[in-house]
Each structure stands twice: as structure tokens, then as C-alpha cells.
Design a protein around this motif. Structure first.
Motif, PDB file in Angstrom:
ATOM      1  N   LEU A 157       0.836  -1.204   0.000  1.00 22.65           N
ATOM      2  CA  LEU A 157       0.000   0.000   0.000  1.00 22.65           C
ATOM      3  C   LEU A 157       0.870   1.252   0.000  1.00 22.65           C
ATOM      4  O   LEU A 157       1.993   1.243   0.483  1.00 22.65           O
ATOM      5  N   SER A 158       0.308   2.352  -0.514  1.00 26.50           N
ATOM      6  CA  SER A 158       1.015   3.627  -0.454  1.00 26.50           C
ATOM      7  C   SER A 158       1.010   4.136   0.982  1.00 26.50           C
ATOM      8  O   SER A 158       0.263   3.647   1.831  1.00 26.50           O
ATOM      9  N   GLY A 159       1.855   5.131   1.250  1.00 25.52           N
ATOM     10  CA  GLY A 159       1.934   5.690   2.595  1.00 25.52           C
ATOM     11  C   GLY A 159       0.582   6.186   3.084  1.00 25.52           C
ATOM     12  O   GLY A 159       0.185   5.939   4.225  1.00 25.52           O
ATOM     13  N   GLY A 160      -0.143   6.855   2.200  1.00 28.38           N
ATOM     14  CA  GLY A 160      -1.457   7.369   2.578  1.00 28.38           C
ATOM     15  C   GLY A 160      -2.401   6.247   2.965  1.00 28.38           C
ATOM     16  O   GLY A 160      -3.147   6.348   3.954  1.00 28.38           O
ATOM     17  N   MET A 161      -2.348   5.167   2.198  1.00 28.54           N
ATOM     18  CA  MET A 161      -3.226   4.032   2.519  1.00 28.54           C
ATOM     19  C   MET A 161      -2.796   3.368   3.809  1.00 28.54           C
ATOM     20  O   MET A 161      -3.628   2.921   4.597  1.00 28.54           O
ATOM     21  N   GLN A 162      -1.486   3.315   4.041  1.00 29.90           N
ATOM     22  CA  GLN A 162      -1.012   2.709   5.285  1.00 29.90           C
ATOM     23  C   GLN A 162      -1.514   3.495   6.488  1.00 29.90           C
ATOM     24  O   GLN A 162      -1.917   2.925   7.497  1.00 29.90           O
ATOM     25  N   GLN A 163      -1.510   4.833   6.365  1.00 26.50           N
ATOM     26  CA  GLN A 163      -1.978   5.605   7.509  1.00 26.50           C
ATOM     27  C   GLN A 163      -3.499   5.485   7.661  1.00 26.50           C
ATOM     28  O   GLN A 163      -4.022   5.603   8.761  1.00 26.50           O
ATOM     29  N   ARG A 164      -4.207   5.233   6.564  1.00 25.79           N
ATOM     30  CA  ARG A 164      -5.636   4.948   6.716  1.00 25.79           C
ATOM     31  C   ARG A 164      -5.826   3.684   7.550  1.00 25.79           C
ATOM     32  O   ARG A 164      -6.755   3.594   8.343  1.00 25.79           O
ATOM     33  N   VAL A 165      -4.933   2.713   7.325  1.00 25.56           N
ATOM     34  CA  VAL A 165      -5.009   1.489   8.135  1.00 25.56           C
ATOM     35  C   VAL A 165      -4.767   1.825   9.607  1.00 25.56           C
ATOM     36  O   VAL A 165      -5.488   1.364  10.493  1.00 25.56           O
ATOM     37  N   GLY A 166      -3.756   2.679   9.843  1.00 19.97           N
ATOM     38  CA  GLY A 166      -3.471   3.100  11.217  1.00 19.97           C
ATOM     39  C   GLY A 166      -4.670   3.791  11.851  1.00 19.97           C
ATOM     40  O   GLY A 166      -4.989   3.573  13.023  1.00 19.97           O
ATOM     41  N   LEU A 167      -5.335   4.617  11.053  1.00 19.46           N
ATOM     42  CA  LEU A 167      -6.521   5.322  11.547  1.00 19.46           C
ATOM     43  C   LEU A 167      -7.661   4.331  11.799  1.00 19.46           C
ATOM     44  O   LEU A 167      -8.339   4.391  12.826  1.00 19.46           O
ATOM     45  N   ALA A 168      -7.842   3.400  10.851  1.00 18.46           N
ATOM     46  CA  ALA A 168      -8.907   2.403  11.013  1.00 18.46           C
ATOM     47  C   ALA A 168      -8.681   1.567  12.269  1.00 18.46           C
ATOM     48  O   ALA A 168      -9.624   1.269  13.002  1.00 18.46           O
ATOM     49  N   ARG A 169      -7.421   1.210  12.517  1.00 18.05           N
ATOM     50  CA  ARG A 169      -7.116   0.412  13.703  1.00 18.05           C
ATOM     51  C   ARG A 169      -7.511   1.158  14.973  1.00 18.05           C
ATOM     52  O   ARG A 169      -8.061   0.575  15.904  1.00 18.05           O
ATOM     53  N   ALA A 170      -7.218   2.478  14.990  1.00 18.40           N
ATOM     54  CA  ALA A 170      -7.577   3.268  16.171  1.00 18.40           C
ATOM     55  C   ALA A 170      -9.096   3.390  16.300  1.00 18.40           C
ATOM     56  O   ALA A 170      -9.643   3.317  17.395  1.00 18.40           O
ATOM     57  N   LEU A 171      -9.771   3.555  15.169  1.00 20.72           N
ATOM     58  CA  LEU A 171     -11.230   3.712  15.215  1.00 20.72           C
ATOM     59  C   LEU A 171     -11.922   2.397  15.573  1.00 20.72           C
ATOM     60  O   LEU A 171     -13.035   2.398  16.108  1.00 20.72           O
ATOM     61  N   ALA A 172     -11.260   1.278  15.268  1.00 23.74           N
ATOM     62  CA  ALA A 172     -11.888  -0.026  15.483  1.00 23.74           C
ATOM     63  C   ALA A 172     -12.268  -0.245  16.941  1.00 23.74           C
ATOM     64  O   ALA A 172     -13.267  -0.896  17.233  1.00 23.74           O
ATOM     65  N   VAL A 173     -11.470   0.296  17.853  1.00 26.02           N
ATOM     66  CA  VAL A 173     -11.765   0.085  19.268  1.00 26.02           C
ATOM     67  C   VAL A 173     -12.764   1.121  19.779  1.00 26.02           C
ATOM     68  O   VAL A 173     -13.080   1.147  20.962  1.00 26.02           O
ATOM     69  N   ASP A 174     -13.238   1.971  18.880  1.00 22.50           N
ATOM     70  CA  ASP A 174     -14.231   2.982  19.214  1.00 22.50           C
ATOM     71  C   ASP A 174     -13.855   3.771  20.475  1.00 22.50           C
ATOM     72  O   ASP A 174     -14.597   3.775  21.459  1.00 22.50           O
ATOM     73  N   PRO A 175     -12.680   4.430  20.438  1.00 17.91           N
ATOM     74  CA  PRO A 175     -12.235   5.153  21.627  1.00 17.91           C
ATOM     75  C   PRO A 175     -12.992   6.475  21.763  1.00 17.91           C
ATOM     76  O   PRO A 175     -13.504   7.002  20.779  1.00 17.91           O
ATOM     77  N   GLU A 176     -13.079   6.985  22.992  1.00 13.33           N
ATOM     78  CA  GLU A 176     -13.657   8.323  23.152  1.00 13.33           C
ATOM     79  C   GLU A 176     -12.667   9.360  22.660  1.00 13.33           C
ATOM     80  O   GLU A 176     -13.050  10.380  22.103  1.00 13.33           O
ATOM     81  N   THR A 177     -11.392   9.075  22.890  1.00 12.81           N
ATOM     82  CA  THR A 177     -10.353  10.048  22.552  1.00 12.81           C
ATOM     83  C   THR A 177      -9.379   9.447  21.556  1.00 12.81           C
ATOM     84  O   THR A 177      -8.910   8.324  21.727  1.00 12.81           O
ATOM     85  N   LEU A 178      -9.094  10.233  20.536  1.00 16.55           N
ATOM     86  CA  LEU A 178      -8.141   9.825  19.517  1.00 16.55           C
ATOM     87  C   LEU A 178      -6.883  10.659  19.721  1.00 16.55           C
ATOM     88  O   LEU A 178      -6.945  11.899  19.738  1.00 16.55           O
ATOM     89  N   LEU A 179      -5.755  10.006  19.900  1.00 15.33           N
ATOM     90  CA  LEU A 179      -4.487  10.707  20.057  1.00 15.33           C
ATOM     91  C   LEU A 179      -3.680  10.462  18.782  1.00 15.33           C
ATOM     92  O   LEU A 179      -3.433   9.316  18.419  1.00 15.33           O
ATOM     93  N   MET A 180      -3.300  11.552  18.128  1.00 21.50           N
ATOM     94  CA  MET A 180      -2.605  11.380  16.842  1.00 21.50           C
ATOM     95  C   MET A 180      -1.278  12.116  16.865  1.00 21.50           C
ATOM     96  O   MET A 180      -1.211  13.308  17.136  1.00 21.50           O
TER      97      MET A 180
END
Ligand SMILES: Nc1ncnc2c1ncn2[C@@H]1O[C@H](COP(=O)(O)OP(=O)(O)OP(=O)(O)O)[C@@H](O)[C@H]1O
Ligand SMILES: [Mg+2]
Lengths: 279, 260
Positions: free
Chosen positions: B141-164
Motif C-alpha cells: 500500500l502507499s503511505g497514505g493508505m497505510q496511515q488509513r489502516v493506522g486510523l482504522a485500527r484506532a477507530l476499530a476500538v471505538d475510543p472516546e479520545t483519539l491521540l494522533m
């Protein structure tokens, strides 16, 4: 893995294969190899007939005949089995103990400090003199030969596994910590797969040393299996049979190391591919 | 939305020191205090080495503070928690795992059964626009797509707070801008409390409700900038004078801080 209804996109196949051009070059190499082997055999046959004899340096044809005779000889297969037993049990023990120990030592500095002197000792000193000691400790039978194979192969696998564990990216461990991943899962999903390429390399090296250990044990002290045949044929000046047995031993070594190299490539697959792509 | 004004993160007098290799002590964070309201988008901007990543790691519970306290929902932070998820600058994806397995990894850690976590992972993968790439490996995957994966992983746990932590820092300008828009849309639809580290001034203004400007040596909050651009926002806001003024203000503040 279950296939979650993929429709459009297909993942590229995980294999470091090349286009068709690479294939034809490989056929060329094969051809060169075959030709060179044929020439070697021809030179061997010629010089065996011209300068040697079946008491000294036999022509390849006599060796081939002897090899064929051995391969239909039940006694030979029994001896081969004896030899392989020590190799496989010793190698199995090496893998069963070496990888877990390496994984633990890679994580726990105390354990590593504890075993490091021994690993260094067995890696840097000649191990052959230990074989008579094993014979005294374990008696005759399978055990001393297994111990020899083990002590030859085991240290390099542990050292490689430790190296692999040590090289696990810190960022992945921090990621796991941030998601509250248990240490058991960190081990299974991060540390173990991350160290697989190094473990694969360790397996290949360990297999090579295991074969050496096997030969050393049978040849020097414990006269069984292939080692026994080698001694028998060399003391009776039966050169064709001696060469045949040596060829079998070499073939075993080659096959095992080759097999491990294939395994190494499989285990290290993610790494080769990741390194190949830029980011 | 009843709790919109609730202070969800309270950082009070946090100081963090590191032992340097030369044997000295480096104060990475000095007496930091700020709070973040529920569903607020806060950016932290500042020069390199001023302690931004350290702040995020402290918020994530990955390292302890030396002084002061962080409370989230009134409870002191003592370690990582299911209420927070981090998006990493270097993506931190498992190279040997597929997109699906990467995204499902934190769910596996929570003991969620396989079928359920794969379904959940599949949903967030769709959310970040990666549907169809579930069985790809990160390196393909391209870098942009890889970071989408990183974002999806964080969203998967449905956190109240997202730290980026500089989530788009490793991406080219075009990809970065596209992902900013997608993140903005996601946030406007699903609302999370966000603390984002960045050193892209326009990114900070474009996405945030509030910007904390950090000063270096020792790292501290030098100024707070309220971004009073109306929501929902889209690309048009970038061309307004209010946007340009805010970016200019952040720029001037950073300039002043580095000259000092
Ligand atoms: N584990 C550590 N041990 C020692 N010093 C550290 C450690 N982590 C960070 N530091 C130091 O603390 C300071 C702040 O680091 P930090 O990574 O938080 O900066 P940053 O603002 O994120 O920088 P950048 O913009 O380059 O990412 C730096 O001087 C860094 O060298
Ligand atoms: Mg940083």
C-alpha cells in the motif's frame, strides 16, 4: 483464513518471483550446471581408469555400481536409518529447545546473561572432543549421538533467535502497549513473527552443523550407521563402496540444508518483501 | 451531545524529565496544564524537540509523569486504556499481517471473537475508504493508505479520545491534504475527542477547534489559539481571510518563540 467476500481488488501474491525473462536465465544457469557436472564426471571416469583403481581412486562407473548395490541392500537402509535417527532426533531437540529458549532469552536480559557464556563457548571452541565424554555419560546407543548433534546445532539457533527477538521494532511494541495488548498476544503476534527471518537463518546454520555433528559422532567414536560403513569400507580398501557411502552422507547434508534454506525463505518472506519496497 | 462542555481531559501541572545519555537531565515537559472538552479537536503545534510526542505518550499512558496529573473522565491516567487510541506517525503496522488483521489486532487483544472482530474491522476499513484492500499486506500500500489502516485500527476500538502523533507527517503534500479532508469528514460525522500533534500550521487551523502552541526547552504551552471558524468546514474555508489570518497568527507566534 476465511475469505470475506472479496470482489474487486485482489491482493498480490506473496512471492518474490520475477517476470518471464528471469525464468529463461534460470534455465540457462541450470544448463551450465548440468554441463559442468557432466564434464566433472567424465574427468573422474577418465582419471579413475587411467591413474586409479578400485583399491585407490575408483572411476565413477564403479562407484555408481557400488551405490546401486548399496541402495538395494537392506543392511544399508538399516544403517542409514540409524544415522538419520540421530540427526532427526537431535535436530528436533535443537528446534524444540533452541527456539523457545532463544525467544525467552531475547526478552529477558537475565536469562541471556546466564546462557551467553555457554553459547559463546560452544560456538567458538571445537566441540568434537565432547563426543567421547557423551559416550561415557550416556553409554552406547542413540543418546550420545543425539547429544552430539544437539550440542553442534543448538547454540547457533539460540543465538540467531535472540538476535531476531532483539530486532523487534520498538514502535510495534509501543503500539501494542497503547492498545493494552497482553504479553502473550504480543509474543504471538509481534515478537514471534518478527523474529521468524532470523530463526529461519538459524535453522539453516543449525542443520548444517547438525550434519557435521552426526558424522563426527559416528566416525570418531561411536561406530554405527554411515560412519560404521565408512570405516568398514576404508579399512578393507573397498573404494567404490567407500565413495558411494560418502556420496550418500554428502547428499543427506545437502538435502537437509537445502530444505532448511527453503524454510528460511518462507519464514523470512515478509522481511524480504518489506525491504524490497520503498516507503 | 449533552456532554459537549464536559472537560474530558484535564492535564494539571505535568512535568516530564528524561535522563540524557551524558548523565544530565532534560526537562521535556515543564508544568503543562490544559484541558480538552468532550468532542473537541485540539492540535498541538511547536518546533521539533519541544516535547510534543512526549506529551502524547504521557496522555496515552505509555510513560508516567514526574510531576502533576492527568485525569480523563475524572480518573487519573495510570496506563493505556480502552478510552484512548493512538495513531502513530510511522503507522506502526504489522508487516506480516494483512490490513484486516492489522485493524482487528486491538480487538483480538480485547478478547472479541474472531468473526465479530473481522466484521468490526471490515466496517472501519470501509469507513477510511479501504474497502477491497482487506487482504493486502501493508508494504503493498502507499503511505497514505497505510496511515488509513493506522486510523482504522484506532477507530476499530471505538475510543472516546483519539491521540494522533503527526499522523500525516510522513506523507506527501497532496496525500496529506486528501487525508485531512477525509479525517475532517469522519470527525464531523462521528465526533471524537481529538488531540493531534502536527507541525503543519494550515493543518492545525483547518481541523482544530483550538491550537496549543508549544515552546521548546523546556517544553511548555506558550499560547492557546481559538479557531473560531464555523463548522462543518470544507475546502472552501482555506480560502477565507479568517483562515489566512489564523495561520498567520500561528506562524508569527512560532516565529517569536523560536527567536526568543
Ligand atoms: N525516552 C527518552 N529518553 C531521553 N530523552 C528523550 C526521550 N524521549 C524524548 N526525549 C527528549 O525529549 C525531548 C522532546 O522529545 P519529543 O519526541 O517529545 O519531541 P517532539 O516535539 O515530538 O519532536 P518532533 O517534532 O521532532 O517529533 C527531545 O529533546 C528528546 O530528545
Ligand atoms: Mg514527535
Amino acid at each position: 483464513m476465511t475469505d470475506p467476500g472479496r470482489t474487486t481488488a485482489r491482493p498480490p501474491v506473496l512471492r518474490a518471483g520475477g517476470p518471464a525473462a528471469k525464468g529463461s536465465r534460470q534455465t540457462q544457469y541450470r544448463l551450465v550446471q548440468i554441463v559442468s557436472i557432466m564434464m566433472l564426471l567424465a574427468v573422474w571416469e577418465f582419471s579413475g581408469r587411467r591413474f586409479g583403481s578400485n583399491l585407490t581412486f575408483p572411476p565413477v562407473s564403479s562407484v555408481a555400481v557400488a551405490l546401486a548395490q548399496r541402495l538395494v541392500d537392506p543392511e544399508f537402509w538399516g544403517f542409514l536409518w540409524t544415522t538419520l535417527q540421530a540427526l532427526f532426533v537431535g535436530l528436533g531437540l535443537t528446534i524444540g529447545v533452541g527456539i523457545p529458549l532463544g525467544l525467552v532469552a531475547g526478552r529477558l536480559t537475565t536469562v541471556q546473561r546466564l546462557i551467553n557464556p555457554y553459547l559463546n563457548f560452544f560456538l567458538s571452541t571445537p566441540t568434537s572432543p565432547l563426543v567421547p565424554i557423551f559416550l561415557i555419560i550416556f553409554g552406547i546407543g542413540l543418546a550420545p549421538r543425539v547429544a552430539t548433534v544437539f550440542i553442534f546445532a543448538f547454540p547457533i539457533l539460540v543465538v540467531n533467535t535472540i538476535t531476531g527477538v532483539r530486532a523487534v521494532p520498538k514502535s510495534l511494541l509501543e503500539m501494542a502497549a497503547s492498545f493494552g495488548v497482553s504479553s502473550g498476544l504480543v509474543f504471538r503476534r509481534i515478537i514471534f513473527p518478527a523474529s521468524l527471518p532470523a530463526i529461519g537463518a538459524g535453522l539453516r546454520l543449525a542443520a548444517g552443523r547438525a550434519v557435521v555433528g552426526m558424522v563426527v559422532a559416528e566416525l570418531i567414536v561411536i561406530s554405527v550407521g554411515m560412519g560404521r560403513l565408512i570405516q568398514r569400507y576404508s579399512s578393507s580398501f573397498d573404494s567404490p563402496n567407500l565413495f558411494a557411502v560418502v556420496i550418500v552422507v554428502l547428499a543427506i547434508g545437502l538435502l537437509i540444508v537445502r530444505g532448511m534454506a527453503v524454510l528460511e525463505r518462507r519464514l523470512g518472506q515478509w522481511k524480504q518483501i518489506t525491504n524490497g519496497s520503498s516507503r | 451531545m449533552e456532554a459537549d462542555n464536559e472537560r474530558i481531559i484535564e492535564v494539571a501541572g505535568v512535568t516530564k524529565r528524561f535522563q540524557t545519555t551524558e548523565g544530565g537531565v532534560l526537562t521535556a515537559l515543564q508544568d503543562i496544564s490544559f484541558s480538552v472538552r468532550s468532542n473537541e479537536y485540539v492540535s498541538v503545534i511547536g518546533p521539533s524537540g519541544c516535547g510534543k510526542t512526549t506529551l502524547l505518550r504521557v496522555l496515552g499512558g505509555l510513560i508516567p509523569t514526574d510531576e502533576g496529573e492527568i485525569q480523563i473522565h475524572g480518573r487519573p491516567v495510570t496506563g493505556p486504556g480502552p478510552d484512548r487510541a493512538i495513531v502513530f506517525q510511522d503507522f506502526a503496522l504489522l508487516p506480516w499481517a494483512t490490513v484486516l488483521d492489522n485493524v482487528a489486532f486491538p480487538l483480538e487483544a480485547r478478547g472479541i471473537p474472531r468473526a465479530e472482530r473481522q466484521q468490526r474491522a471490515g466496517e472501519v476499513i470501509g469507513l477510511v475508504g479501504l474497502a477491497g484492500f482487506e487482504n493486502y499486506y501493508p508494504h503493498t500500500l502507499s503511505g497514505g493508505m497505510q496511515q488509513r489502516v493506522g486510523l482504522a485500527r484506532a477507530l476499530a476500538v471505538d475510543p472516546e479520545t483519539l491521540l494522533m502523533d503527526e499522523p500525516f507527517g510522513a506523507l506527501d503534500a497532496q496525500t496529506r491534504r486528501r487525508l485531512q479532508n477525509e479525517l475532517l469528514n469522519l470527525w464531523q460525522r462521528y465526533r471524537k475527542t481529538v488531540v493531534m500533534i502536527t507541525h503543519d500550521m494550515e493543518e492545525a487551523v483547518y481541523l482544530s477547534d483550538r491550537i496549543l502552541i508549544f515552546a521548546p526547552r523546556p517544553g511548555r504551552v506558550a499560547e492557546e489559539v481559538l479557531v473560531d471558524l464555523s463548522r462543518p468546514r470544507d475546502e472552501h474555508v482555506r480560502r477565507t481571510t479568517a483562515f489566512a489570518d489564523l495561520v498567520e497568527h500561528v506562524w508569527e507566534t512560532l516565529q517569536r518563540l523560536t527567536i526568543e
